[in-house]
Each structure stands twice: as C-alpha cells, then as structure tokens.
Design an enzyme around this catalytic site. Structure first.
Site, short mmCIF file in Angstrom:
data_model
loop_
_atom_site.label_atom_id
_atom_site.label_comp_id
_atom_site.label_asym_id
_atom_site.label_seq_id
_atom_site.Cartn_x
_atom_site.Cartn_y
_atom_site.Cartn_z
CG ASP A 1 -24.32 12.09 -16.88
OD1 ASP A 1 -23.57 13.08 -16.94
OD2 ASP A 1 -25.45 12.14 -16.37
CG ASP B 1 -27.03 19.25 -15.46
OD1 ASP B 1 -27.52 18.71 -16.46
OD2 ASP B 1 -26.43 18.62 -14.56
#
Ligand code: DGJ
Length: 738
Positions: free
Chosen positions: A536, A466
């Site tokens: 997301d 990430d």
C-alpha cells in the site's frame, strides 16, 4: 564429463542380491543442478547431495561417504532429540515413527516428471510418500510429502513439513525478507547462527506483510548478486508457515519448511491422505540473481497464472478518490488514463451496498450489488465508458469478508469465523469479519461472487481481490469441536478449491491478489492469480527497497508497481514524476492517483513513461533479471537490469537513493549481456535538455559488463525543474549490421 540433462532423472539400481534388497540411487537432474537420493529398500530415504551437476564418477563416490547421508524426510520418535519433518501420534497413542523405503515410482504430467519414493512405518500402516517434481529445462525441484493413514483409527499429525535440506556447515549466509504493512519485503542478510533461526507466520490469511516463506542460502560467505553458490527455497502456500534452520553440533545446518503446525495439529482419519504444500528448491552458481532467475522462469512458465501474457498498463482508483466513487469521477478517470495511453481502468473499493452503502470501511462487504446512487448506470455504464475510451475495465472485491453491518451477515451469521461462546472479534472499521472458507456453503458463496459478476458482465477484464483482515480468533462454526485445530488448514483448502472452480469457469480474467497491500505475495496463490499488489506504500524511494526484496523470489510481471501522487499519501515525500515513473516501470506499470490533480508537466512525464514502457514491457515482464547494486548496501544508488533470453535487448534501471553535494557514487558494471554482442544505448523517459554522452552510442557487451556507463548525478533541466532526485532508464538494443 557426463551431464544428466536428459532424461531428468537417472537412477542406478543396485541389486544387493545377498540381502535381497534394492538400492536405488536417484539423481534428480536439472540443467544446472543435481539432487541425489539413496532409496534403499528397508532403510530410510537418504539425501546425499544437492548442488552443481555431477559426473558419473562423482556420483559413484558420493555413495561411499556416509558422513553426507541424512534422512531426506526425518521423522520423529527414534532419536527424538533431533528436529523432524514429520511427527505423528499413532491411533494407539505411540509417538514414534520409523519409516523405510518400500519402492520408487515415476509419473509424467504436462512434461514434468514426478519421482515418488514410497516409505512406510516399520510397525504401523502409516505410509509416507516423498515426492520430487522436475520440469525439463527448469532449475527448480519441487518436493512435498503425502501422508496416508491406514491404521485402525485416526492418527494426529503434530508436524508435517513439506521438506528438509541439510546444508554443509561453513560460511553460510541466509537472505530472507521481513517487514510490515507499507514496509513489506525488507531484506536481511545474516550468517546462520548456532541454534535455531526461525521465520514464521500465523496471520491465518495473509502471509507476506511481515516475514516471507522464501529464503536463500549463500554457501560462499556474504551474499553476492552475480557470483557464488546459492540455494533458494520457496514454500508454495498461502497460509501459516514455518521455516527454520537448526544449526546443531553436527557439520550441517538443518533446514525445514512447511505449514506452521502450531494450533494446527491435523487428525487424519483412517484411509485419508494429507498432502503438504510444495517446497520449491533451486540451486545456482550465479549468485542470488541466478537463483532469482531460476524462480522467475520456473514460476512464469509453470506456476503464475497466465505467466506468458504481458500485463496491461492500468489506473487504479484507490488513491485517486478512495471511497468517493461516482459515475462522473469514474468516467473522468477512464478518459484520463486512456488519454495517457493506458489500457485498463480499475474501480476500487466503495462501489457496492444497497441497504448499507459502502461509504467508508465499516460496512457492506458481502453485499456485492451496485450502489446506484453512486453509479446510476451500473457496471454496464462503466463498461460502455471503457469501450468508448478504448480501454478495459476492472473491479475491486473482497469476497472472503463481511461486516457486522451487512445484509450478508444479517442472513448468515453462521458463515463467519468465530470462537464458540465468545463475542465475535471485529477488524477493520470496527465491523469487519472473516468468512469461514472451510465451510462448503461459504466456498459456494465466494465462487458465486465472482461467477455472478463475470456472467453478468463478461467484459470485466480484471479483478482486484482484496483481503483486509487476519483470522482474528481461533474458532470455526463449521468444524466440529474435536477438529477446531483444522481451521487454519481447512480455510486454505477451501480457498484453493474455490479458486480452482473460479479459474475453471473464468480462465481469462486477470486477477490481482491484494491483501492490505502486499499480504499475498506468495507462490501459494499465484497459480490462480496473475499478479499481486506489492504494498500500500507507493512512495518511489521506499518502493526501490521493497521491490528489490520482492524480486528475490517473484518476477516483475507479477509485481504491481504504480506511479502515485506527490506528496505521497503514505510518507508525504515529494518525489518528481520522472523518478516515480522510473521506479514503477521496473515492475508491472500502473498509476494510483487522480490524474486530474497532475500538472501538465507531470502528466506528460506519465504519458511518456507509458509509451516507453510499451517498448520495454516484454523485456521487463518476460526477461531475465540481473540485480546490480543493492539499495540495502547504502551506496547511494541502486541498479538492476532485465535482459531478453536471446540477449539482444535489455533495459537498465539506475536510481539515486540519496543526495549529497559532491557525493561519490560507484559506476555500475552491467550483467547478463552477451560479451560479443554490440548494443546501442537509448535513454527512455528522458527529461534532460541534452542527451547523455552515451546516447545513441554503441558499446560491446564485454565493455558494458566490465565497466558500465557513467551516470551524471543530476539531470540537466531548466532551473525550476531541478530536484534532489535522479534516475535513468536505458535501453540497450543489439546492433546487428554495422
Ligand atoms: C487495501 C488495498 O491494499 C488498497 O489498495 C485498497 O484496495 C483498499 N484495501 C480498499 O479498501
């Protein structure tokens, strides 16, 4: 008709004996395109043509049309009113550059042929090699420049684009992507305006939340999916970029693409070479979908890490438990995904930090030690549980980052990006900081994060990497004061160097590029990453749009697409499990939820989707994409299909994007099938009480491509299961002997 398929590059060397110079016409030929250059010694390299393959006669006559001749890599200084790909301040302060061809060379590597046209400034010892790579069988040409300084002192590169392409003025439309966090890859289609249309990124780290470094040009008016001539361009770079089209008063649109030079002028020392990232160009006469297929095939086979290996079906823990990681919970999720037929479980954020446990997002990045309060049996315990359940195990890290609240930052405050003399700028959680990847010690540290994990736990199968911050201030504590402008570029040089080391040591682990959702969907990172997190936002309706845009440039195998909970955690929309599954199945299928929160019906739908996906996985992940009906056209329905290269198996996706009573939807003609083959239709993921009228029936490819199949507007289900969503997944299998 003469086709230039083999060898990839044909050139005609014309000796202009009277002048003693060599004029070399270079035809960079791919199966369905040609890019023609004129490399006459003593002159600038010219680009004569980019389009469909040429006959010898056409090629000969091109050379006699000077109107078509543009410099292939325009440089700044002489004629300074025109845009340039390269702009340099020489060691003595002179801002003009004027290059001439000095030779052409060719080299082979991994079956690809690179043609290098060497040029040099007519006055200064500044060398610019303009390179073109052609891979046999692929309709993509990669181009880049290598700039070498042999002057007495450093030269400053003010602009250093990867490539330039003149596009003949006409009814040319540009398709590009825009968006934002949780709304990535929205599509814009527009006729090219007069003046400059620019697409840029200055995040520093993530480069695909907002705009994207890829575009398509439809040369025959409003973009069409399966017809019309299209040029596609994808900059293969993970950092700041600038793509622009200058439509001036000439007969051409001038397209430039490369690293965004703003704040990044580069000082090239004597003897040093600067290599730009590659710009991948494609040409297709089969519309936007044709250009996408070219990028997908080229990317899967040549650029995407392990692009030929089918991806596992996974459950990721993030939306299921967020930071609430504990052993029992992880074991439970593993049991659940295994029970539904899944193959991999990924533990997301929140598992690490001893002195500073990572309970929320404001601490611990950099302290990659298991929090044994949460996981008493550590990663070994998790791996054992995965083994017991017959699945693989993956883990989340964010190695380029730290927090002010972390042991790493306490020990090494000098590792972070920070402007001298100012308080540090903090990001996520009010404490997040970016490590300075230009610093070799930081590169070692980031390498060790992965290397230590993989060495201690070689059974880790998957890493979710990430990156949840932009570069928040312009300042490298590592670079000298006079080279601060190198920060953005050297960050990515360090990043790529580290990824090279990681892949050399750990070639088999699957690595996902995640960056606050879809911030790292780019061809610059995919040589080291197997896939990217698309967004997301897992809302299936919004995903149809985002995945549509993503598919312009990236293959489904790389596009992580998860079934999430209802109501959705971002939009709060309640979408039935069937629709959620049917959307997720068109990418790399996964789940993003707490399976224990699902009722039995939804669980059965997900399990069924997993079983059915296993049947179509090779078609979706390795097949050819044909987009049929765009959600952006607002016709109430979106549809696409994947077809095997042999055209013997296909899967058709159909999603209703809005619901009104007695609504009229278009029937969707299919594409990409073999007109002469016959296909049996089977509905996958079926929830209806009765089969579709076409179920089990056999149709010719020509019928399906001319007419398509009728799709009912609703599902025939028990009353309490009715909803305003409707979707279908059909498999089309070639019938061979009846
Ligand atoms: C942002 C990612 O996009 C999410 O999927 C999740 O991994 C969080 N970061 C974790 O902090």
């Amino acid at each position: 008709m003469l086709h230039f398929n083999r060898p990839a590059v044909l050139s005609i060397v014309l000796a202009l004996a009277s002048q003693g110079v060599c004029a070399e016409i270079i035809n960079l030929a791919t199966p369905s395109s040609s890019l023609v250059l004129d490399a006459t010694e003593g002159e600038a390299l010219k680009i004569l043509y980019y389009g469909s393959p040429l006959t010898q006669g056409d090629l000969d006559n091109l050379q006699q049309s000077p109107d078509l001749h543009h410099n292939a890599y325009p440089v700044y200084g002489i004629n300074p009113q025109a845009e340039a790909a390269l702009s340099v301040t020489h060691a003595d302060g002179n801002r003009t550059t004027d290059v001439e061809v000095t030779g052409v060379s060719r080299s082979q590597s991994d079956g690809a042929e690179t043609t290098t046209v060497s040029t040099r400034d007519k006055v200064y010892p500044l060398y610019v090699d303009i390179c073109y790579r052609v891979r046999p069988g692929y309709d993509v040409i990669e181009t880049w420049a290598e700039i070498r300084n042999m002057e007495k002192g450093p030269v400053t590169l003010n602009r250093f684009m990867s490539g330039y392409l003149p596009i003949r003025y006409g009814n040319v439309w540009m398709s590009s992507l825009y968006g934002s966090w949780a709304n990535e890859t929205q599509l814009t289609e527009e006729p090219l305006p007069h003046g400059v249309r620019m697409i840029k990124n200055k995040d520093g780290l993530r480069n695909s939340h907002t705009a994207h470094a890829e575009v398509m040009f439809s040369l025959d008016g409003k973009p069409m999916e399966n017809s019309g001539r299209v040029i596609g361009a994808a900059l293969c770079y993970p950092g700041n970029y600038k793509l622009f089209v200058d439509t001036d008063d000439t007969d051409f649109h001038h397209f430039f693409a490369g690293i965004n030079e703003e704040n990044s002028e580069y000082h090239l020392k004597k003897g040093e070479t600067f290599t730009t990232p590659e710009l991948a160009l494609t040409y297709s006469a089969e519309g936007l979908s044709g250009a996408s297929r070219n990028f997908h095939r080229w990317g899967r086979d040549n650029r995407l890490h392990a692009g030929d290996k089918e991806r596992k079906i996974l459950l990721n823990s993030w939306e299921g438990v967020y930071f609430d990681i504990n052993e029992e919970g992880m074991y439970g999720m593993m049991e659940d995904i295994a029970g539904m037929g899944g193959e991999l479980f990924v533990m997301d954020d929140g598992w690490f930090g001893v002195k500073y446990p990572r309970d929320v997002d404001n601490s611990s990045l950099g302290d990659w030690t298991v929090d044994t309060r949460k996981l008493p049996n550590g990663i070994d315990g998790l791996l054992a549980a995965a083994r017991r359940n017959g699945i693989s195990f993956g883990i989340w890290i964010e190695p380029e980052m730290t927090n002010t609240v972390s042991e790493l930052y306490e020990k090494h405050p000098e590792y972070i990006i920070k402007a001298a003399g100012r308080p540090v700028v903090k990001g996520r959680g009010g404490t997040q900081l970016v490590l300075d990847m230009a610093n070799p010690k930081v590169q070692d540290l980031v390498f060790e994060v992965v290397d230590t994990l993989m060495t201690k736990y070689p059974d880790i199968d998957y890493i979710k990497w990430d990156a949840n911050a932009p570069i928040m201030e312009h300042g490298s504590q590592y670079l000298t004061a006079d080279n601060q402008s190198h920060m953005y570029i050297d960050y990515h040089k360090g990043f790529v160097k580290t990824l090279d080391r990681i892949r050399a040591a750990h070639p088999d682990v699957t690595i996902q590029a995640c960056a606050s959702g879809g911030g790292r969907a780019n061809w610059g990172v995919l040589p080291w990453f197997d896939e990217f997190w698309t967004s997301d936002n897992n809302d299936a309706l919004q995903r149809i749009y985002m995945q549509w845009g993503t598919s312009y440039f990236f293959p489904a195998i790389a596009m992580a697409s998860h079934i999430s909970a209802a109501p959705n955690h971002q939009t709060f929309r309640r979408i039935p499990a069937k629709f959620r599954a049917d959307v997720a199945m068109s990418g790399r299928l996964g789940l993003e939820m707490q399976p224990r929160d699902m009722n039995d019906e939804d669980r059965a739908v997900c399990a069924r989707a997993i079983t059915d996906y296993k049947q179509i996985r090779p078609i979706v992940q390795l097949g050819d994409l044909y987009r049929l009906q765009s959600p952006f056209d607002k016709k109430g329905v979106a549809s696409l299909m994947y077809v095997t290269p042999e055209k013997d198996d296909a899967v058709f996706f159909w999603w209703k994007t809005e619901t009104f009573m007695n609504q009229q939807l278009p029937r969707i003609p299919m594409a990409g099938l073999d007109a002469d083959k016959r296909y049996r239709v089977t509905e996958l993921n079926r929830i209806d009480n009765e089969p579709l009228p076409c179920e089990g029936k056999v149709y010719s490819g020509s019928y399906l491509m001319a007419n398509g199949l009728e799709m009912p507007l609703t599902h025939k289900v028990d009353y309490h299961k009715n909803s305003d969503y409707s979707s279908r997944v059909l498999r089309l299998t070639e019938m061979t002997n009846d």
